[in-house]
Design a protein around this motif. Sequence first.
Motif, PDB file in Angstrom:
ATOM      1  N   LEU A 150       0.828  -1.213   0.000  1.00 40.42           N
ATOM      2  CA  LEU A 150       0.000   0.000   0.000  1.00 40.42           C
ATOM      3  C   LEU A 150       0.858   1.257   0.000  1.00 40.42           C
ATOM      4  O   LEU A 150       0.585   2.218  -0.750  1.00 40.42           O
ATOM      5  N   LEU A 151       1.908   1.271   0.811  1.00 40.58           N
ATOM      6  CA  LEU A 151       2.771   2.447   0.869  1.00 40.58           C
ATOM      7  C   LEU A 151       3.513   2.675  -0.447  1.00 40.58           C
ATOM      8  O   LEU A 151       3.691   3.817  -0.887  1.00 40.58           O
ATOM      9  N   VAL A 152       3.940   1.603  -1.092  1.00 42.65           N
ATOM     10  CA  VAL A 152       4.607   1.739  -2.392  1.00 42.65           C
ATOM     11  C   VAL A 152       3.628   2.262  -3.443  1.00 42.65           C
ATOM     12  O   VAL A 152       3.986   3.102  -4.288  1.00 42.65           O
ATOM     13  N   LEU A 158       1.928   9.504  -5.686  1.00 38.40           N
ATOM     14  CA  LEU A 158       2.378  10.871  -5.404  1.00 38.40           C
ATOM     15  C   LEU A 158       3.412  11.341  -6.425  1.00 38.40           C
ATOM     16  O   LEU A 158       3.366  12.490  -6.883  1.00 38.40           O
ATOM     17  N   LEU A 159       4.338  10.455  -6.802  1.00 37.49           N
ATOM     18  CA  LEU A 159       5.364  10.833  -7.773  1.00 37.49           C
ATOM     19  C   LEU A 159       4.783  11.072  -9.162  1.00 37.49           C
ATOM     20  O   LEU A 159       5.280  11.921  -9.906  1.00 37.49           O
ATOM     21  N   THR A 161       1.614  12.014  -9.774  1.00 37.53           N
ATOM     22  CA  THR A 161       0.518  12.992  -9.770  1.00 37.53           C
ATOM     23  C   THR A 161       1.024  14.409  -9.553  1.00 37.53           C
ATOM     24  O   THR A 161       0.561  15.344 -10.215  1.00 37.53           O
ATOM     25  N   PHE A 162       1.990  14.577  -8.662  1.00 35.32           N
ATOM     26  CA  PHE A 162       2.465  15.911  -8.299  1.00 35.32           C
ATOM     27  C   PHE A 162       3.850  16.155  -8.898  1.00 35.32           C
ATOM     28  O   PHE A 162       4.551  15.204  -9.265  1.00 35.32           O
ATOM     29  N   PRO A 163       4.254  17.424  -9.016  1.00 33.34           N
ATOM     30  CA  PRO A 163       5.587  17.731  -9.561  1.00 33.34           C
ATOM     31  C   PRO A 163       6.689  17.041  -8.777  1.00 33.34           C
ATOM     32  O   PRO A 163       6.676  17.022  -7.542  1.00 33.34           O
ATOM     33  N   ILE A 164       7.644  16.490  -9.515  1.00 34.43           N
ATOM     34  CA  ILE A 164       8.723  15.719  -8.896  1.00 34.43           C
ATOM     35  C   ILE A 164       9.952  16.597  -8.713  1.00 34.43           C
ATOM     36  O   ILE A 164      10.359  17.313  -9.616  1.00 34.43           O
ATOM     37  N   SER A 165      10.531  16.523  -7.538  1.00 37.43           N
ATOM     38  CA  SER A 165      11.813  17.152  -7.256  1.00 37.43           C
ATOM     39  C   SER A 165      12.502  16.339  -6.171  1.00 37.43           C
ATOM     40  O   SER A 165      11.897  15.454  -5.555  1.00 37.43           O
TER      41      SER A 165
END
Length: 234
Positions: A150-152, A158-159, A161-165
């Motif tokens: 689930l955490l993976v 999250l990676l 869907t949202f901007p990655i940095s």
Amino acid sequence: MSYCVNCGVELDADLQKCPLCHTPVINPSELKKMERPSSYPHEKGQVEVVKRKDLGILLSVVLGAAAVSCALLNLLVFTNSMWSLLIIGICIILFVLAVPAVIYTKLPIYLSLLFDGIAVGGYLYMITYLTPSAEWFWLLALPITALVTLLVEIFTFLLRTFPISFITTTLYFFAEIAILCVGIELLIDKFLLKPMGLSWSAVVLTACSIIVIALITLLSKRRLRDEVRRRLHF
């Protein structure tokens, strides 16, 4: 007035060769038109790329042969225990991991991660046949495997869907590490029939919380974030 490049004798304008050493007379303006032989071949050699389908077939045959061979050895020769289940389980996990890479590349990543978790859970279940009881699997191994899966899945979501940095990725990582450690300790307490509480995971939770708060502060302050990026070169 021109001179021979070899012996230096003075040459007339209409001469094609030096009268003394017979060296050809070349007009400097024509040097650019002359083709120089290349030190390297014009044709580029390239090894034929192995097709994904062929690689998938080869991998499936190797893993299948290993699993079947170990199963036959277990049934016919070394019959003291069901040790072949360990090899068969590893082969299944490797096959499931290879499916999105070489066999079916269009498989959605979330479904692929789910299959990975199921494969690991199945492997742990096979180990129960080598242990006196399967209680550890149902009360501890399976819940931990489900939590990690689930955490993976959430981390991947999250990676994607949202901007990655670097900062956001580190933020997600430490937040999930804290959740994982707390979940593992609570599950261990439940399995050992102890009062559920935090001890060693509280240390991890505290450290990760400090890091998460610091990263959130960096993300909320643009000037500070840019300064940290310049100094750390990321």
